[in-house]
Design a protein around this motif. Structure first.
Motif, PDB file in Angstrom:
ATOM      1  N   UNK A  29       0.845  -1.148   0.087  1.00  0.00           N
ATOM      2  CA  UNK A  29       0.098   0.070  -0.031  1.00  0.00           C
ATOM      3  C   UNK A  29       0.825   1.128  -0.173  1.00  0.00           C
ATOM      4  N   UNK A  30       1.910   1.107   0.842  1.00  0.00           N
ATOM      5  CA  UNK A  30       2.734   2.599   0.996  1.00  0.00           C
ATOM      6  C   UNK A  30       3.613   2.717  -0.385  1.00  0.00           C
ATOM      7  N   UNK A  31       4.197   1.586  -0.928  1.00  0.00           N
ATOM      8  CA  UNK A  31       4.886   1.875  -2.224  1.00  0.00           C
ATOM      9  C   UNK A  31       4.054   2.249  -3.172  1.00  0.00           C
ATOM     10  N   UNK A  32       2.932   1.794  -3.188  1.00  0.00           N
ATOM     11  CA  UNK A  32       1.679   2.171  -4.369  1.00  0.00           C
ATOM     12  C   UNK A  32       1.442   3.928  -4.203  1.00  0.00           C
ATOM     13  N   UNK A  33       1.189   4.233  -2.976  1.00  0.00           N
ATOM     14  CA  UNK A  33       1.119   5.568  -2.778  1.00  0.00           C
ATOM     15  C   UNK A  33       2.227   6.562  -2.971  1.00  0.00           C
ATOM     16  N   UNK A  34       3.512   6.119  -2.694  1.00  0.00           N
ATOM     17  CA  UNK A  34       4.844   6.631  -3.028  1.00  0.00           C
ATOM     18  C   UNK A  34       4.771   6.848  -4.545  1.00  0.00           C
ATOM     19  N   UNK A  35       4.309   6.052  -5.273  1.00  0.00           N
ATOM     20  CA  UNK A  35       4.469   6.350  -6.673  1.00  0.00           C
ATOM     21  C   UNK A  35       3.602   7.661  -7.188  1.00  0.00           C
ATOM     22  N   UNK A  75      -6.828   5.850 -15.635  1.00  0.00           N
ATOM     23  CA  UNK A  75      -6.206   4.667 -14.984  1.00  0.00           C
ATOM     24  C   UNK A  75      -4.958   4.425 -15.314  1.00  0.00           C
ATOM     25  N   UNK A  76      -4.240   5.310 -16.196  1.00  0.00           N
ATOM     26  CA  UNK A  76      -2.864   5.108 -16.397  1.00  0.00           C
ATOM     27  C   UNK A  76      -2.115   5.203 -15.059  1.00  0.00           C
ATOM     28  N   UNK A  77      -2.408   6.260 -14.241  1.00  0.00           N
ATOM     29  CA  UNK A  77      -1.828   6.410 -12.937  1.00  0.00           C
ATOM     30  C   UNK A  77      -1.905   5.151 -12.278  1.00  0.00           C
ATOM     31  N   UNK A  78      -3.271   4.533 -11.997  1.00  0.00           N
ATOM     32  CA  UNK A  78      -3.206   3.394 -11.136  1.00  0.00           C
ATOM     33  C   UNK A  78      -2.388   2.140 -11.781  1.00  0.00           C
ATOM     34  N   UNK A  79      -2.323   1.950 -13.021  1.00  0.00           N
ATOM     35  CA  UNK A  79      -1.691   1.007 -13.776  1.00  0.00           C
ATOM     36  C   UNK A  79      -0.210   1.115 -13.588  1.00  0.00           C
ATOM     37  N   UNK A  80       0.338   2.238 -13.701  1.00  0.00           N
ATOM     38  CA  UNK A  80       1.692   2.514 -13.435  1.00  0.00           C
ATOM     39  C   UNK A  80       2.253   2.415 -11.919  1.00  0.00           C
ATOM     40  N   UNK A  81       0.930   2.740 -11.043  1.00  0.00           N
ATOM     41  CA  UNK A  81       1.537   2.746  -9.565  1.00  0.00           C
ATOM     42  C   UNK A  81       1.538   1.251  -9.023  1.00  0.00           C
ATOM     43  N   UNK A  82       0.640   0.482  -9.689  1.00  0.00           N
ATOM     44  CA  UNK A  82       0.703  -1.029  -9.478  1.00  0.00           C
ATOM     45  C   UNK A  82       2.068  -1.561 -10.045  1.00  0.00           C
ATOM     46  N   UNK A  83       2.419  -1.288 -11.212  1.00  0.00           N
ATOM     47  CA  UNK A  83       3.654  -1.703 -11.624  1.00  0.00           C
ATOM     48  C   UNK A  83       5.013  -1.175 -10.841  1.00  0.00           C
ATOM     49  N   UNK A  84       4.873   0.009 -10.550  1.00  0.00           N
ATOM     50  CA  UNK A  84       5.965   0.518  -9.683  1.00  0.00           C
ATOM     51  C   UNK A  84       6.067  -0.372  -8.296  1.00  0.00           C
ATOM     52  N   UNK A  85       4.997  -0.579  -7.626  1.00  0.00           N
ATOM     53  CA  UNK A  85       5.064  -1.291  -6.538  1.00  0.00           C
ATOM     54  C   UNK A  85       5.527  -2.718  -6.701  1.00  0.00           C
ATOM     55  N   UNK A  86       5.088  -3.260  -7.807  1.00  0.00           N
ATOM     56  CA  UNK A  86       5.625  -4.540  -7.870  1.00  0.00           C
ATOM     57  C   UNK A  86       7.042  -4.507  -8.166  1.00  0.00           C
ATOM     58  N   UNK A  87       7.677  -3.531  -9.162  1.00  0.00           N
ATOM     59  CA  UNK A  87       8.955  -3.696  -9.306  1.00  0.00           C
ATOM     60  C   UNK A  87       9.804  -3.158  -8.035  1.00  0.00           C
ATOM     61  N   UNK A  88       9.333  -2.368  -7.130  1.00  0.00           N
ATOM     62  CA  UNK A  88      10.046  -1.633  -6.138  1.00  0.00           C
ATOM     63  C   UNK A  88      10.100  -3.050  -5.156  1.00  0.00           C
TER      64      UNK A  88
END
Length: 248
Positions: free
Chosen positions: A158-164, A198-211
């Motif tokens: 959750x934190x990683x996603x919001x950091x994005x 939705x692009x912001x949310x998709x990217x936020x999920x990819x960010x958290x997954x990679x991080x």
């Protein structure tokens, strides 16, 4: 038009959109079965799931959606790699501190009965609500689900996603999620271009997954966290993404 989506808004949109649809009694699979299926869903399918919540979804062909999904995922991964390179192998909590993000952990939102899991508030505050995190921890422990989550704490995801979203707010002029727009209309010198929510949310999920080096998309939390409060609604979200997998 510019719109910032986050876990709070998106979960409530999913919840409110599905709540009245479930009227018949259904047998809900065990949460392990639900999670195992969701973990195997590919990122592009999750992107199509996200596009179903896009206010302007009718303006895109399926091919265009897939193109945008790929670029949004790449955007998220790119910034996660950049953050890792700049900060090294430290925890997401330390990353938040290094970035100047203030993280607050209230038990529940003040006022109202809405389900909210985490949110970013401009300019630099992230709130993670402990009620849902604690419920998730209890269920994971009770059902021995640690292996499915790769022993990664839900709170970290959750934190990683919001950091994005914080990074997006500070780098928006250069980020794909904010520079990519669609023209709604043009009349002479007047025009109306809109961001694609939705692009912001998709990217936020990819960010958290990679991080966090996850083997699954954080989108699995859509169903899992709602399950903690409304199992039938969570099951409906699960069926939705599985239908997308089956049909696409």
């Amino acid at each position: 038009m510019k719109y910032k989506d986050n876990f709070a808004q998106r979960f409530m949109n999913s919840f409110m959109g599905k709540r009245e649809e479930i009227k018949e009694e259904v047998k809900i699979p065990h949460i392990r079965k639900i999670l195992k299926d969701l973990i195997n869903v590919s990122d592009d399918k999750w992107g199509l799931y996200a596009f179903r919540r896009e206010p302007l979804k009718g303006k895109f062909s399926e091919d265009k959606k897939l193109e945008l999904i790929e670029k949004a995922n790449e955007c998220g991964r790119k910034y996660a790699k950049k953050i890792r390179k700049e900060n090294g192998d430290i925890t997401v909590y330390e990353i938040a501190k290094n970035l100047g993000v203030e993280v607050d952990y209230p038990q529940r939102p003040n006022g109202g009965g809405n389900i909210i899991f985490a949110q970013f508030v401009n300019p630099n505050k992230v709130t993670v609500f402990k009620d849902s995190v604690n419920k998730a921890f209890d269920l994971i422990e009770k059902e021995n689900l640690e292996d499915l989550f790769n022993n990664v704490n839900i709170e970290e995801i959750l934190l990683a996603h919001e950091i994005f979203h914080y990074i997006e707010e500070n780098n928006g002029k250069n980020m794909f999620t904010q520079t990519e727009t669609i023209r709604l209309w043009k009349l002479g010198n007047f025009k109306n271009d809109s961001n694609i929510v939705c692009l912001s949310e998709i990217a936020g999920m990819a960010f958290a997954k990679e991080l966090l080096n996850l083997k699954y998309s954080p989108y699995i939390l859509d169903s899992f966290l709602v399950y903690l409060y409304y199992p039938k609604v969570a099951y409906d979200l699960y069926r939705e993404i599985m239908d997308i997998v089956r049909l696409s």
